[in-house]
Scaffold this motif. Structure first.
Motif: not given
Length: 125
Positions: A45-74
């Protein structure tokens, strides 16, 4: 009942797009970092993308530029928009909450490293 429920997986042709959703339910008070992981057959199992409660994001190199992570806290929901999909993106995708707090039986409780059940993404012509 505390749950992370993924949806949106399916079969798509190379170059196509999918949008995954992960909805948290169960008297949840707060959720900290959330992420999407994937596991292909015979691989770890590998990390694809993560997002903090404040909205900071991190991506695996293999998906950068192609995948976008987002969240709706409400809505207590995290999304993964996947574009320009490749055959190597084929895997079961899992939603993860690094930590969350929720009420059960009138008591505030905490869970760490909490996982959804996974949703299958298959990229094939």
């Amino acid at each position: 009942q505390l749950q992370l429920v993924e949806s949106g997986g399916g079969l798509v042709q190379p170059g196509g797009s999918l949008r995954l959703s992960c909805a948290a339910s169960g008297s949840i008070v707060s959720i900290n970092g959330m992420g999407w992981y994937r596991q292909a057959p015979g691989k770890q199992r590998e990390l694809v993308a993560s997002i903090t409660s404040g909205g900071s994001t991190n991506y695996a190199d293999s998906v950068k530029g192609r995948f976008t992570i987002s969240r709706d806290n409400a809505k207590k929901t995290v999304y993964l928009q996947m574009n320009s999909l490749k055959t190597e993106d084929t895997a079961t995708y899992y939603c993860n909450a690094a930590s969350l707090s929720y009420y059960r039986g009138g008591v505030l409780r905490y869970e760490y490293d909490y996982w959804g059940q996974g949703t299958q993404v298959t990229v094939s012509s």
